[in-house]
Design an enzyme around this catalytic site. Structure first.
Site, PDB file in Angstrom:
ATOM      1  N   ARG A  70      52.701  47.654  39.529  1.00 19.95           N
ATOM      2  CA  ARG A  70      53.996  47.881  38.878  1.00 19.95           C
ATOM      3  C   ARG A  70      53.838  48.807  37.678  1.00 19.95           C
ATOM      4  NH1 ARG A  70      57.321  44.475  36.295  1.00 19.95           N
ATOM      5  NH2 ARG A  70      55.568  43.303  35.465  1.00 19.95           N
ATOM      6  N   ASN A 116      48.028  49.887  34.307  1.00 21.16           N
ATOM      7  CA  ASN A 116      47.398  50.413  35.511  1.00 21.16           C
ATOM      8  C   ASN A 116      46.931  51.854  35.361  1.00 21.16           C
ATOM      9  OD1 ASN A 116      47.531  48.202  37.454  1.00 21.16           O
ATOM     10  ND2 ASN A 116      49.752  48.413  37.294  1.00 21.16           N
ATOM     11  N   ARG A 176      57.916  50.953  46.571  1.00 19.81           N
ATOM     12  CA  ARG A 176      58.391  49.572  46.449  1.00 19.81           C
ATOM     13  C   ARG A 176      59.808  49.526  45.895  1.00 19.81           C
ATOM     14  NH1 ARG A 176      55.419  45.154  42.721  1.00 19.81           N
ATOM     15  NH2 ARG A 176      53.619  46.498  43.204  1.00 19.81           N
ATOM     16  N   GLN A 191      43.496  43.413  43.614  1.00 24.11           N
ATOM     17  CA  GLN A 191      44.123  43.429  42.299  1.00 24.11           C
ATOM     18  C   GLN A 191      43.593  44.623  41.512  1.00 24.11           C
ATOM     19  OE1 GLN A 191      45.094  39.693  39.778  1.00 24.11           O
ATOM     20  NE2 GLN A 191      43.008  40.248  39.226  1.00 24.11           N
ATOM     21  N   ARG A 206      23.988  12.229  36.397  1.00 31.03           N
ATOM     22  CA  ARG A 206      24.129  13.671  36.181  1.00 31.03           C
ATOM     23  C   ARG A 206      23.020  14.448  36.905  1.00 31.03           C
ATOM     24  NH1 ARG A 206      26.391  16.672  31.855  1.00 31.03           N
ATOM     25  NH2 ARG A 206      26.943  14.663  30.904  1.00 31.03           N
TER      26      ARG A 206
END
Length: 224
Positions: A10, A20, A68, A104, A156
């Site tokens: 975007r 971006n 888009r 991404q 543990r």
């Protein structure tokens, strides 16, 4: 037919304006992901954006552009409808893909060969979807509704004695690979039989702040 790698991007970004396109290591942030896709012969990069400047930069870097619609470029827009729109466009252009990779743009660190390795694991693993993860320490706790250990603290284990059943992984958000029918029937990037794609911890960096940019820059300097 190559697998489309859809990179949503975007124009709006509240945390870091024009994130971006912000330079990282001498090139716009989104270009890192595009170049990683171009280095994987099994993949074709598609950038989904409503922003003309991002589209221009992405096209110059070698990506196909998905225009888009504005109603899919809102702050509240989920990622899945964006991918489904991209798949519809790709289907009209070159035919319906059997699967689609989601990447991404704010995860610029992926080691050489990572994307090809993901495709190989996906195609040979009989899974319907795959999510990129990194190993996490098992010594986790939750606070609500009550304080509770998510590991057997009474006995543990030593780190070297952790069993496969005790291993834990964190979703990075960097990479997903999904059969198209999962998007069509479940409208989700994950569904059916899910596989874990284990990435190097360095590849988990998600740029959300200026400090994240600085860490990415330092990693690039150290690798050069």
């Amino acid at each position: 037919m190559s697998i489309p790698a859809v990179i949503p991007a975007r124009g709006g970004s509240k945390g870091i304006p024009r994130k971006n396109l912000k330079p990282l290591g001498g090139k716009p942030l989104i270009v890192w992901t595009i170049e990683q896709v171009l280095a994987a012969p099994e993949l074709t990069p598609y950038v989904s954006t409503e922003d003309e400047e991002i589209a221009g930069v992405a096209r110059d870097a070698g990506a196909e552009i998905i225009e888009r619609p504005d109603d899919l470029a809102q702050d509240t827009t989920a990622t899945e409808p964006v991918v489904e729109h991209a798949v519809d466009v790709i289907t009209r252009r070159v035919g319906r893909p059997e699967s689609v990779m989601l990447l991404q743009a704010t995860s610029p660190i992926r080691l050489p060969g990572t994307l090809s390795r993901a495709v190989t694991e996906f195609t040979s693993g009989a899974v319907d979807s795959m999510v990129g993860v990194v190993p996490e320490p098992i010594f986790l706790w939750q606070r609500s509704p009550e304080v509770r250990a998510l590991y057997p603290f009474e006995s543990r284990p030593r780190r070297q004695d952790v069993t496969p059943e005790q291993e834990r992984f964190r979703e990075t958000g960097s990479l997903y690979l999904t059969r198209t029918e999962i998007y069509e029937t479940q409208h989700n990037r994950l569904g059916g039989r899910i596989g874990l794609f284990v990435m190097d911890p360095a590849e988990s960096l998600d740029i959300d702040t200026l400090e994240d940019f600085e860490r990415a820059e330092q990693w690039i300097v150290n690798r050069s």
